[in-house]
Design an enzyme around this catalytic site. Structure first.
Site, short mmCIF file in Angstrom:
data_model
loop_
_atom_site.label_atom_id
_atom_site.label_comp_id
_atom_site.label_asym_id
_atom_site.label_seq_id
_atom_site.Cartn_x
_atom_site.Cartn_y
_atom_site.Cartn_z
N GLU A 67 -0.40 -3.92 10.07
CA GLU A 67 -1.67 -3.71 10.78
C GLU A 67 -1.49 -4.14 12.24
O GLU A 67 -2.00 -5.18 12.66
CB GLU A 67 -2.77 -4.51 10.08
N MET A 97 0.82 -1.21 0.00
CA MET A 97 0.00 0.00 0.00
C MET A 97 0.86 1.26 0.00
O MET A 97 0.60 2.20 -0.75
CB MET A 97 -0.93 0.01 1.21
N ASP A 104 10.74 3.21 5.57
CA ASP A 104 10.49 1.84 6.05
C ASP A 104 11.52 1.52 7.14
O ASP A 104 12.33 2.37 7.50
CB ASP A 104 10.52 0.82 4.90
N HIS A 107 -8.25 5.64 4.06
CA HIS A 107 -8.29 4.23 3.67
C HIS A 107 -8.24 4.11 2.15
O HIS A 107 -9.24 4.37 1.47
CB HIS A 107 -9.55 3.60 4.26
P1 NAI Z 1 2.85 -4.69 3.72
O1 NAI Z 1 3.24 -5.78 4.65
O2 NAI Z 1 2.96 -4.91 2.27
O3 NAI Z 1 3.70 -3.40 4.06
C1 NAI Z 1 3.93 -2.91 5.35
C2 NAI Z 1 5.28 -2.23 5.33
O4 NAI Z 1 5.47 -1.58 6.59
C3 NAI Z 1 6.44 -3.20 5.15
O5 NAI Z 1 7.26 -2.77 4.10
C4 NAI Z 1 7.16 -3.12 6.49
O6 NAI Z 1 8.56 -3.31 6.38
C5 NAI Z 1 6.81 -1.73 6.95
N1 NAI Z 1 6.98 -1.54 8.38
C6 NAI Z 1 6.63 -2.39 9.37
N2 NAI Z 1 6.99 -1.87 10.56
C7 NAI Z 1 7.57 -0.69 10.33
C8 NAI Z 1 8.15 0.31 11.15
N3 NAI Z 1 8.18 0.17 12.47
N4 NAI Z 1 8.64 1.41 10.58
C9 NAI Z 1 8.60 1.56 9.24
N5 NAI Z 1 8.08 0.65 8.42
C10 NAI Z 1 7.57 -0.47 8.95
O7 NAI Z 1 1.37 -4.28 4.14
P2 NAI Z 1 0.26 -3.52 3.28
O8 NAI Z 1 -0.62 -4.50 2.64
O9 NAI Z 1 0.91 -2.47 2.48
O10 NAI Z 1 -0.61 -2.84 4.44
C11 NAI Z 1 -0.19 -1.69 5.13
C12 NAI Z 1 -1.37 -1.08 5.85
O11 NAI Z 1 -2.41 -0.79 4.92
C13 NAI Z 1 -2.01 -1.98 6.89
O12 NAI Z 1 -2.45 -1.18 7.96
C14 NAI Z 1 -3.18 -2.59 6.16
O13 NAI Z 1 -4.20 -2.98 7.03
C15 NAI Z 1 -3.61 -1.44 5.30
N6 NAI Z 1 -4.36 -1.77 4.11
C16 NAI Z 1 -4.03 -2.83 3.32
C17 NAI Z 1 -4.75 -3.12 2.18
C18 NAI Z 1 -4.38 -4.27 1.33
O14 NAI Z 1 -5.18 -4.64 0.46
N7 NAI Z 1 -3.21 -4.86 1.48
C19 NAI Z 1 -5.90 -2.30 1.78
C20 NAI Z 1 -6.14 -1.17 2.64
C21 NAI Z 1 -5.40 -0.94 3.75
#
Ligand code: NAI
Length: 708
Positions: free
Chosen positions: A402, A324, A343, A450
């Site tokens: 999340e 995202m 990140d 969102h």
């Molecule tokens: P993802 O796992 O692809 O990406 C999350 C990123 O956050 C990773 O690159 C990770 O290294 C980074 N991260 C984790 N802890 C960190 C920290 N302490 N400091 C900096 N970076 C950190 O997850 P995704 O799918 O991108 O989801 C991210 C958010 O978006 C979540 O809250 C999710 O619920 C929400 N979301 C996801 C959707 C989806 O379809 N995947 C749709 C709408 C919202």
């Protein structure tokens, strides 16, 4: 003047520049002006021909949908409407038979009625600019092109090429439009007029192919071999794609089939009859209201608090460079904003930008984007693991895991360095905003933003107001969403907000059916036939069964251990808990994905034995749609939603809720509150309280009130 006429090198240049409008629209003024210009061309014996171009960024964006929608809302005067269309068609026919060459020089997008005018010109040249769109998208609003498009396009490029364009309503970039024959030339923007003049001066023919002796439809007419095969197959294909729900598809096929066997003047009469029929039917009205008017007013900030000065983000911080985060960063960079993409470590942040580079490389390869533009976009994104790089950011979007604790941690660290007035948006999909705002020093600037996956394709942003979110933060967020070209809806905080909450009921219904012993294949077929983009079990696999399981565990923890009995939970306990099937990502969920071709998992029947008697598919379709409509109505009642329009726009753009209905609340209006409530009461008696109609609907049923 709507069309300014000047003379250059013995050629008339018609510059279309509608007064008091940001774009050119095919309305009464434009048509009258075009008529006058044409009369002038005929009267000017020395003029060699004419070039129609535009004084706006776009060439012309089609019919006046606002007027069409107004008509669709009230009683339609069929005779007056048909007469109006007949006048337009006659004018276009006069252009193509005027005896002098007329060229469309498209300096900007030519879609719908705009492209239909270009089709009536003898030659079409577009500026070489990947932002340009060319096509006939009317089907997206439940209509067909009503100014000759269903007749001229197949006569120009053949049935097999025209049909998918008309049926899907896809617009093309100039390079593709050229390859498919929709236009004749693509030239650098600066050469547009000179190329058009050259074509005229070098003897360009003032006659359409279909007016020439011995003309045949390219590839053959409807009764030719290819035509017959196409129409037999197309009917079946449309049925498979829920044609019965979208009369525009069938009408388009009829217009082509009947029209292509007639001379053009009579053929366009067939088209007019079908167009008027569609406009008088309910589907086009609902689709126009939600997908045109609703989307437009959302984009213009219908829910934006007044009296807050406009907000222009200078530097945006994106926390988390995953799926995202990198998508959101891309949307910002595309809109020309500077982005810091943060990140846990630099490598992870860089991976986020690399993912985007790969995506853009494909665009460049396909000729949809210039290499320089890609490089400029990437240069606007700075990957980092260092929070101090966020200094000066005026808006932050958080998209880390999340996980409440991780989100709280990055919120605090980012707030310590960003601009003191910065807006802070979290992209959480499930965690209530007011709770997350507790980690913030400035909860008034904190809200939910969102986005939907994949970010580059999904237009919707659900903006969620926390209990303390200020008007300033909300207004600024809506300005930001508009700036990056997305469509916002505004909702109040609630578990699952609006979209996930309502969408979840669709998945739950799929689980409930499984528990009742309905065969999985029947469940899935009914889901498809209801007009949802994906059947419920397959959709659950896509979302990820393990993820759904995990969200549930989190919710249970949040609520102190007690969670109401829920069919999804019971199904997940078996499928994830006992069988270890976690969803598509791992190759096994409700389906098996190993063989490349997905198959419903045969072992399901051992755990969810099929009942001896299976329900009718109509009953399942009703349940799928009604259960969502009910939840949307509950969101209205609870004030999670502020406007019916947001409910419908959010549903169709967010999770593809059966677009032909116009959205869940439009659906209730169509059925009528009284009938809807009666049906739901019966369903509740049979299947449980999730079908119990909320008081709001019961009141509406009694008073005869409607959402629209
Ligand atoms: P993802 O796992 O692809 O990406 C999350 C990123 O956050 C990773 O690159 C990770 O290294 C980074 N991260 C984790 N802890 C960190 C920290 N302490 N400091 C900096 N970076 C950190 O997850 P995704 O799918 O991108 O989801 C991210 C958010 O978006 C979540 O809250 C999710 O619920 C929400 N979301 C996801 C959707 C989806 O379809 N995947 C749709 C709408 C919202």
């Amino acid at each position: 003047m709507t069309i300014d006429v000047r003379n250059e090198d013995g050629i008339q240049i018609w510059t279309w520049n509608a007064k008091d409008r940001s774009t050119n629209v095919v309305d009464g003024d434009a048509l009258a002006a075009l008529d006058r210009a044409l009369a002038g061309l005929k009267a000017d014996g020395a003029a060699r021909g004419a070039i129609l171009t535009s004084g706006k960024d776009t060439f012309a964006v089609g019919g006046d949908l606002r007027r069409i929608e107004a008509m669709a809302r009230g009683e339609i005067d069929v005779a007056a409407l048909s007469a109006g269309i007949t006048d337009v068609l006659a004018l276009l026919r006069r252009i193509e038979t005027c005896g002098k060459p007329v060229v469309a020089a498209m300096n900007g997008s030519a879609v719908g009625g705009g492209y239909e005018i270009a089709l009536a010109c003898h030659h079409r040249i577009a500026a070489d600019d990947a932002r340009l769109q060319i096509g006939l998208p009317e089907t997206q609003w439940g209509l067909l092109p009503g100014a000759g498009g269903t007749q001229r396009l197949p006569r120009l490029i053949g049935i097999l090429r025209a049909a998918p364009l008309l049926l899907e309503g896809k617009n093309l970039r100039p390079a593709e439009a050229l390859a498919q024959g929709l236009i004749d030339q693509v030239v650098p923007r600066a050469d547009l007029l000179s190329a058009a003049k050259r074509w005229i001066l070098e003897g360009g023919k003032a006659m359409q192919p279909w007016d020439q002796k011995g003309y045949e439809v390219p590839g053959g007419g409807p009764e030719g071999k290819a035509g017959r095969m196409f129409f037999t197959g197309a009917n079946a294909m449309l049925r498979a794609k829920s044609a019965a729900l979208y009369p525009a598809g069938r009408a388009t096929l009829s217009a082509m089939y009947e029209g292509l066997q007639l001379p053009l003047e009579r053929a366009t009469r067939v088209e007019t009859r079908l167009f008027v029929e569609l406009l008088c039917g309910p589907v086009a009205r609902r689709m126009l209201r939600t997908l045109f008017l609703g989307v437009q007013s959302a984009q213009k900030g219908a829910r934006r608090p007044k009296d807050v000065p406009p907000f222009e983000p200078s530097k945006v911080g994106v926390l988390g460079a995953g799926l995202m985060g990198s998508g959101i960063a891309a949307a910002c960079a595309q809109a020309g904003l500077e982005v810091v993409l943060l990140d846990r470590d630099l490598a992870a942040a860089e991976r986020g930008r690399e993912a985007l580079r790969k995506q853009l490389d494909r665009q460049v390869e396909k000729g949809r984007m210039a290499a320089e533009k890609r490089d400029r976009m990437l240069a606007r994104i700075t990957p980092t693991a260092d929070f101090t790089a966020l200094a000066g950011a005026t808006l932050v979007v958080e998209a880390v895991f999340e996980d409440r604790a991780i989100k709280a941690d990055v919120t605090r660290r980012a707030e310590a360095v960003v601009d003191p007035g910065a807006i802070f948006g979290t992209n959480t999909s499930t965690l209530p905003i007011t709770g997350l705002a507790e980690a913030s020093r400035r909860p008034e600037s904190f809200l939910g933003m969102h986005f939907f996956s994949p970010v580059e394709r999904m237009q919707l942003v659900e903006v969620i107001r926390g209990r303390q979110t200020s008007d300033r933060a909300l207004a600024a967020t809506l300005d930001f969403v508009r700036r990056i070209g997305k469509t916002p809806i505004v909702v109040n905080d609630s578990r699952g907000f609006y979209t996930s909450r309502v969408f979840g009921t669709y998945l739950t219904e799929g689980s409930a059916l499984l528990l009742e012993g309905v065969r999985p294949a029947l469940i899935e077929n009914a889901g498809r036939m209801s007009g949802m983009p994906m059947p419920p079990l397959q959709l659950a696999d896509e979302v990820g069964l393990a993820l759904m399981h995990q969200v549930r565990e989190q919710t249970k923890k949040d609520l102190g251990g007690a969670l109401p009995d829920n069919p999804t939970a019971r199904v997940l306990d078996v499928v994830v808990g006992q069988l270890g099937r976690t969803g598509k990502r791992d190759g096994k969920g409700f389906y098996d994905y190993q063989s490349g071709d997905k198959q419903l998992f045969a072992g399901l029947s051992a755990h969810f034995p099929p009942a001896a008697e299976q329900p009718a598919v109509e009953a399942l379709i009703e349940r799928f749609l009604y259960v969502q409509a009910l939840e949307a109505a509950r969101c209205m009642e609870e004030g999670v939603l502020l406007a019916a329009e947001d409910a419908d726009v959010g549903a169709v753009l967010g999770w593809g809720f059966a677009p032909y209905t116009g959205g869940p609340l439009s659906l209730i209006d169509t059925v009528g509150a009284a009938r809807f409530v009666a049906r739901c009461t019966a369903l509740a008696a049979q299947h449980g309280p999730r079908f119990a109609p909320p008081a709001l609907l019961v009141e509406m049923a009694a008073s005869g009130k409607r959402f629209y």
